[in-house]
Design a protein around this motif. Structure first.
Motif, mmCIF file in Angstrom:
data_model
loop_
_atom_site.group_PDB
_atom_site.id
_atom_site.type_symbol
_atom_site.label_atom_id
_atom_site.label_comp_id
_atom_site.label_asym_id
_atom_site.label_seq_id
_atom_site.Cartn_x
_atom_site.Cartn_y
_atom_site.Cartn_z
ATOM 1 N N UNK A 92 0.974 -1.112 0.052
ATOM 2 C CA UNK A 92 0.093 -0.018 0.082
ATOM 3 C C UNK A 92 0.931 1.222 0.141
ATOM 4 N N UNK A 93 0.551 2.281 -0.870
ATOM 5 C CA UNK A 93 1.263 3.559 -0.931
ATOM 6 C C UNK A 93 0.846 4.334 0.313
ATOM 7 N N UNK A 94 2.160 5.219 0.747
ATOM 8 C CA UNK A 94 1.787 6.048 1.726
ATOM 9 C C UNK A 94 0.848 7.401 1.185
ATOM 10 N N UNK A 95 0.165 7.894 2.039
ATOM 11 C CA UNK A 95 -0.609 9.064 1.765
ATOM 12 C C UNK A 95 -0.749 9.838 2.991
ATOM 13 N N UNK A 96 -0.928 11.246 2.579
ATOM 14 C CA UNK A 96 -0.673 12.239 3.664
ATOM 15 C C UNK A 96 -1.417 13.573 3.191
ATOM 16 N N UNK A 97 -2.628 14.125 3.716
ATOM 17 C CA UNK A 97 -3.558 15.242 3.349
ATOM 18 C C UNK A 97 -2.684 16.448 3.386
ATOM 19 N N UNK A 98 -1.740 16.406 4.542
ATOM 20 C CA UNK A 98 -0.990 17.902 4.682
ATOM 21 C C UNK A 98 -2.086 18.436 5.513
ATOM 22 N N UNK A 99 -1.597 19.647 6.119
ATOM 23 C CA UNK A 99 -2.400 20.534 7.063
ATOM 24 C C UNK A 99 -3.548 20.851 6.127
ATOM 25 N N UNK A 100 -4.819 21.052 6.679
ATOM 26 C CA UNK A 100 -5.732 21.681 5.928
ATOM 27 C C UNK A 100 -6.572 22.618 6.662
ATOM 28 N N UNK A 101 -7.232 23.588 5.978
ATOM 29 C CA UNK A 101 -8.038 24.635 6.586
ATOM 30 C C UNK A 101 -9.707 24.235 6.601
ATOM 31 N N UNK A 102 -10.312 24.674 7.671
ATOM 32 C CA UNK A 102 -11.633 24.346 7.655
ATOM 33 C C UNK A 102 -12.628 24.404 6.454
ATOM 34 N N UNK A 103 -13.373 23.434 5.941
ATOM 35 C CA UNK A 103 -13.861 23.317 4.679
ATOM 36 C C UNK A 103 -13.064 22.799 3.668
ATOM 37 N N UNK A 104 -11.707 22.379 3.807
ATOM 38 C CA UNK A 104 -11.046 21.794 3.000
ATOM 39 C C UNK A 104 -11.310 20.235 2.998
ATOM 40 N N UNK A 105 -10.932 19.500 1.850
ATOM 41 C CA UNK A 105 -11.307 18.144 1.718
ATOM 42 C C UNK A 105 -10.063 17.380 1.072
ATOM 43 N N UNK A 106 -9.746 16.125 1.541
ATOM 44 C CA UNK A 106 -8.693 15.375 0.999
ATOM 45 C C UNK A 106 -9.416 13.951 0.702
ATOM 46 N N UNK A 107 -8.978 13.470 -0.460
ATOM 47 C CA UNK A 107 -9.531 12.354 -0.620
ATOM 48 C C UNK A 107 -8.350 11.182 -0.936
ATOM 49 N N UNK A 108 -8.476 9.775 -0.718
ATOM 50 C CA UNK A 108 -7.601 8.860 -0.843
ATOM 51 C C UNK A 108 -8.356 7.582 -1.535
ATOM 52 N N UNK A 109 -7.872 7.053 -2.522
ATOM 53 C CA UNK A 109 -8.751 5.737 -3.015
ATOM 54 C C UNK A 109 -7.813 4.688 -2.639
ATOM 55 N N UNK A 110 -8.406 3.483 -1.893
ATOM 56 C CA UNK A 110 -7.609 2.460 -1.469
ATOM 57 C C UNK A 110 -7.864 1.154 -2.496
ATOM 58 N N UNK A 111 -6.897 0.615 -2.804
ATOM 59 C CA UNK A 111 -6.950 -0.773 -3.694
ATOM 60 C C UNK A 111 -6.606 -1.876 -3.097
ATOM 61 N N UNK A 112 -5.699 -1.797 -1.976
ATOM 62 C CA UNK A 112 -5.169 -3.019 -1.344
ATOM 63 C C UNK A 112 -5.782 -3.357 -0.151
ATOM 64 N N UNK A 113 -6.099 -4.516 -0.252
ATOM 65 C CA UNK A 113 -7.075 -5.266 1.010
ATOM 66 C C UNK A 113 -6.256 -5.243 2.249
ATOM 67 N N UNK A 114 -7.188 -5.139 3.009
ATOM 68 C CA UNK A 114 -6.242 -5.225 4.690
ATOM 69 C C UNK A 114 -6.735 -3.956 5.666
ATOM 70 N N UNK A 115 -5.889 -3.890 6.645
ATOM 71 C CA UNK A 115 -6.252 -2.749 7.639
ATOM 72 C C UNK A 115 -5.325 -1.665 7.122
ATOM 73 N N UNK A 116 -5.958 -0.432 6.931
ATOM 74 C CA UNK A 116 -5.102 0.902 6.681
ATOM 75 C C UNK A 116 -5.269 1.613 7.994
#
Length: 168
Positions: A92-116
Motif C-alpha cells: 500500500x502506498x503512503x498518503x498524507x493530506x497535509x495540514x488543511x483549513x476548515x472546509x478543505x477536503x482530501x481524498x484517498x482511494x484504496x485498492x489494497x485489501x487489509x487494515x489501513x
C-alpha cells in the motif's frame, strides 16, 4: 445503430436507453465514497477525532476527509510518513493530506485489501487515529502489528477498540 466518425446515431427512443445504459455502466466502475470528518470535538464529546474512526470499504472505494477545524492532517501509518511504522497492508502506498483549513477536503482511494491505520500528526498522542478496513481486513496488518509498533499508548488503545468494533 451505426457509427459515423465519433458520433453514434441511435434511432428514436433508443437514445435514452443507450444513454441510461452508459451512465449505469460508468457508475458501477466507480467505488463508493466514504466521508470522514476531521474535528476538534466529536458528536460524543471526545476531543480530537476522526468521525467515524472506522470505515469499512471495498477495494477501489474512496475515503474523503472533510476538515471541520484547523490544525489537523490525516496520514497513513507508513515509513514514508515521517518514519512511522508500517501499519498498512504490504504494497500500500503512503498518503498524507497535509495540514488543511476548515472546509478543505482530501481524498484517498484504496485498492489494497487489509487494515489501513492512519493518524493526525499533532494529535496522535491524544488518540486521533483511525482504521480503514478495505475488503478482507484480516489480510493485515492486524492488532499484533499495532501492539508492537511503538506508537503512543493512547493511539494503540483507540486502534484496539476499532479492531474490536470491526471484529464484533
Amino acid at each position: 445503430m451505426s457509427w459515423e466518425g465519433e458520433v453514434m446515431k441511435v434511432p428514436g427512443k433508443g437514445k435514452v436507453a443507450v444513454l441510461g445504459a452508459l451512465m449505469l455502466g460508468a457508475g458501477s466502475a466507480w467505488g463508493e465514497v466514504h466521508e470522514v470528518e476531521v474535528r476538534n470535538q466529536g458528536s460524543d464529546g471526545q476531543r480530537m477525532v476522526f468521525e467515524p474512526a472506522l470505515v469499512e470499504a471495498a477495494p477501489g472505494d474512496t475515503v474523503r476527509f472533510v476538515f471541520e477545524d484547523m490544525g489537523h492532517n490525516a496520514a497513513a501509518y507508513h515509513p514514508d510518513n515521517r518514519g512511522k511504522p508500517s501499519l498498512v497492508p504490504e504494497g500500500a502506498a503512503a498518503w498524507d493530506s497535509g495540514f488543511k483549513k476548515p472546509g478543505d477536503a482530501f481524498e484517498v482511494t484504496l485498492d489494497t485489501e487489509g487494515a489501513h491505520h492512519y493518524f493526525c500528526l499533532p494529535h496522535e498522542g491524544m488518540a486521533m487515529v483511525g482504521l480503514i478496513a478495505v475488503g478482507d481486513a484480516g489480510q493485515g496488518p492486524g492488532l499484533d502489528a499495532v501492539e508492537d509498533s511503538g506508537i503512543p499508548d493512547a493511539a494503540k488503545a483507540k486502534l484496539r477498540k476499532l479492531h474490536e468494533e470491526l471484529d464484533g
